[in-house]
Design an enzyme around this catalytic site. Sequence first.
Site, PDB file in Angstrom:
ATOM      1  N   LYS A  13     -26.025 -34.565 -17.606  1.00  0.00           N
ATOM      2  CA  LYS A  13     -24.860 -34.542 -18.504  1.00  0.00           C
ATOM      3  C   LYS A  13     -24.383 -35.955 -18.869  1.00  0.00           C
ATOM      4  O   LYS A  13     -24.093 -36.236 -20.023  1.00  0.00           O
ATOM      5  CB  LYS A  13     -23.682 -33.783 -17.868  1.00  0.00           C
ATOM      6  N   ARG A  87     -13.716 -27.594 -15.241  1.00  0.00           N
ATOM      7  CA  ARG A  87     -14.612 -27.218 -14.157  1.00  0.00           C
ATOM      8  C   ARG A  87     -14.273 -25.837 -13.602  1.00  0.00           C
ATOM      9  O   ARG A  87     -14.943 -25.346 -12.704  1.00  0.00           O
ATOM     10  CB  ARG A  87     -14.477 -28.225 -13.039  1.00  0.00           C
ATOM     11  N   ARG A 126     -31.059 -40.088  -7.458  1.00  0.00           N
ATOM     12  CA  ARG A 126     -30.090 -40.740  -8.327  1.00  0.00           C
ATOM     13  C   ARG A 126     -29.379 -41.892  -7.612  1.00  0.00           C
ATOM     14  O   ARG A 126     -29.072 -41.808  -6.436  1.00  0.00           O
ATOM     15  CB  ARG A 126     -29.073 -39.675  -8.760  1.00  0.00           C
ATOM     16  N   ARG A 158     -24.848 -41.910  -4.084  1.00  0.00           N
ATOM     17  CA  ARG A 158     -23.461 -41.480  -3.926  1.00  0.00           C
ATOM     18  C   ARG A 158     -23.348 -40.560  -2.716  1.00  0.00           C
ATOM     19  O   ARG A 158     -24.225 -39.751  -2.463  1.00  0.00           O
ATOM     20  CB  ARG A 158     -23.018 -40.738  -5.183  1.00  0.00           C
ATOM     21  N   ARG A 169     -21.870 -28.518  -3.838  1.00  0.00           N
ATOM     22  CA  ARG A 169     -21.488 -28.666  -5.245  1.00  0.00           C
ATOM     23  C   ARG A 169     -22.125 -27.581  -6.099  1.00  0.00           C
ATOM     24  O   ARG A 169     -21.508 -27.057  -7.031  1.00  0.00           O
ATOM     25  CB  ARG A 169     -21.887 -30.054  -5.747  1.00  0.00           C
TER      26      ARG A 169
HETATM   27  P1  ADP Z   1     -21.267 -33.965 -11.032  1.00  0.00           P
HETATM   28  O1  ADP Z   1     -20.976 -33.441 -12.392  1.00  0.00           O
HETATM   29  O2  ADP Z   1     -22.630 -34.511 -10.941  1.00  0.00           O
HETATM   30  O3  ADP Z   1     -20.879 -33.045  -9.929  1.00  0.00           O
HETATM   31  P2  ADP Z   1     -19.028 -35.721 -11.327  1.00  0.00           P
HETATM   32  O4  ADP Z   1     -19.128 -37.203 -11.318  1.00  0.00           O
HETATM   33  O5  ADP Z   1     -18.709 -35.039 -12.583  1.00  0.00           O
HETATM   34  O6  ADP Z   1     -20.400 -35.232 -10.726  1.00  0.00           O
HETATM   35  O7  ADP Z   1     -17.951 -35.256 -10.244  1.00  0.00           O
HETATM   36  C1  ADP Z   1     -17.931 -35.741  -8.925  1.00  0.00           C
HETATM   37  C2  ADP Z   1     -16.749 -35.157  -8.141  1.00  0.00           C
HETATM   38  O8  ADP Z   1     -15.514 -35.514  -8.785  1.00  0.00           O
HETATM   39  C3  ADP Z   1     -16.701 -33.641  -8.053  1.00  0.00           C
HETATM   40  O9  ADP Z   1     -17.515 -33.148  -7.016  1.00  0.00           O
HETATM   41  C4  ADP Z   1     -15.197 -33.419  -7.784  1.00  0.00           C
HETATM   42  O10 ADP Z   1     -14.864 -33.723  -6.461  1.00  0.00           O
HETATM   43  C5  ADP Z   1     -14.551 -34.458  -8.668  1.00  0.00           C
HETATM   44  N1  ADP Z   1     -14.247 -33.957 -10.030  1.00  0.00           N
HETATM   45  C6  ADP Z   1     -14.778 -34.394 -11.203  1.00  0.00           C
HETATM   46  N2  ADP Z   1     -14.280 -33.723 -12.257  1.00  0.00           N
HETATM   47  C7  ADP Z   1     -13.397 -32.829 -11.737  1.00  0.00           C
HETATM   48  C8  ADP Z   1     -12.577 -31.814 -12.294  1.00  0.00           C
HETATM   49  N3  ADP Z   1     -12.557 -31.577 -13.620  1.00  0.00           N
HETATM   50  N4  ADP Z   1     -11.802 -31.088 -11.453  1.00  0.00           N
HETATM   51  C9  ADP Z   1     -11.812 -31.296 -10.137  1.00  0.00           C
HETATM   52  N5  ADP Z   1     -12.581 -32.214  -9.531  1.00  0.00           N
HETATM   53  C10 ADP Z   1     -13.372 -32.981 -10.314  1.00  0.00           C
END
Ligand code: ADP
Length: 214
Positions: A13, A87, A126, A158, A169
Amino acid sequence: MNLVLLGPPGTGKGTIAKFIEVRFGTDHISTGDLLRQEVAEKTQAGKHIEPMMNSGQLVEDGLVLRILRKKLGSLKGKSFVLDGFPRNINQGKLLEKLLSDMCLELDLVLEIDSPQDIIVKRLSARRQCVKCMRIYGLDVPSTVPGICDDCGSPTVLRKDDEPQVVRERLRLYGSITKPLSEFYQKKGLIRRIDGNRSLQEIFGEVEKVLSVYA
Ligand code: ADP
Ligand code: ZN
């Protein structure tokens, strides 16, 4: 053209959002990056967010919304690609309210999907730059392993890309985020894209889909 990218972690993404940003001049907004920035800057919110992110839990809707609202407010009319928000269904509704309050509209939701085993493989390969947060992976490795091409800082795995956190996740994605696919389908906004192909092929399809809106 305002977009949401939907799809499990590890489907590219962020990379796709960057491509759209360069090709169509939209702003890439990653809530994950915005939250990691709070953690890096050790803000009050950041101290609260860090343990949640490290264990793969979602941060509270209200807190993410506040950070997102600030970011959208700073765009001054530029269009955007949202990556990582919404989300869950509640965030989907909050986004509708936020956009209508700001007199903005959502044009399209691109849903990217890939099989689970491919996702786990991708995520464990990654790496992310500790400073500028650029992502490297199997498709786009850094020139020198472990060093960011853009700023020369170290790139690291990470905490939330460790296998047991990835599984958590993915579980959360299936139960909490995936229902947004139907939520947006009902609104006639969704367009599905197969993420299990080369980035070049994905970029080609994305470009074709979005050219209609540009
Ligand atoms: P990925 O999409 O690969 O899981 P992100 O960088 O988008 O990684 O998100 C990493 C973390 O940030 C998530 O696991 C969560 O803890 C937090 N996070 C990101 N966006 C949101 C959201 N919209 N609502 C709640 N937590 C979020
Ligand atoms: Zn960097």
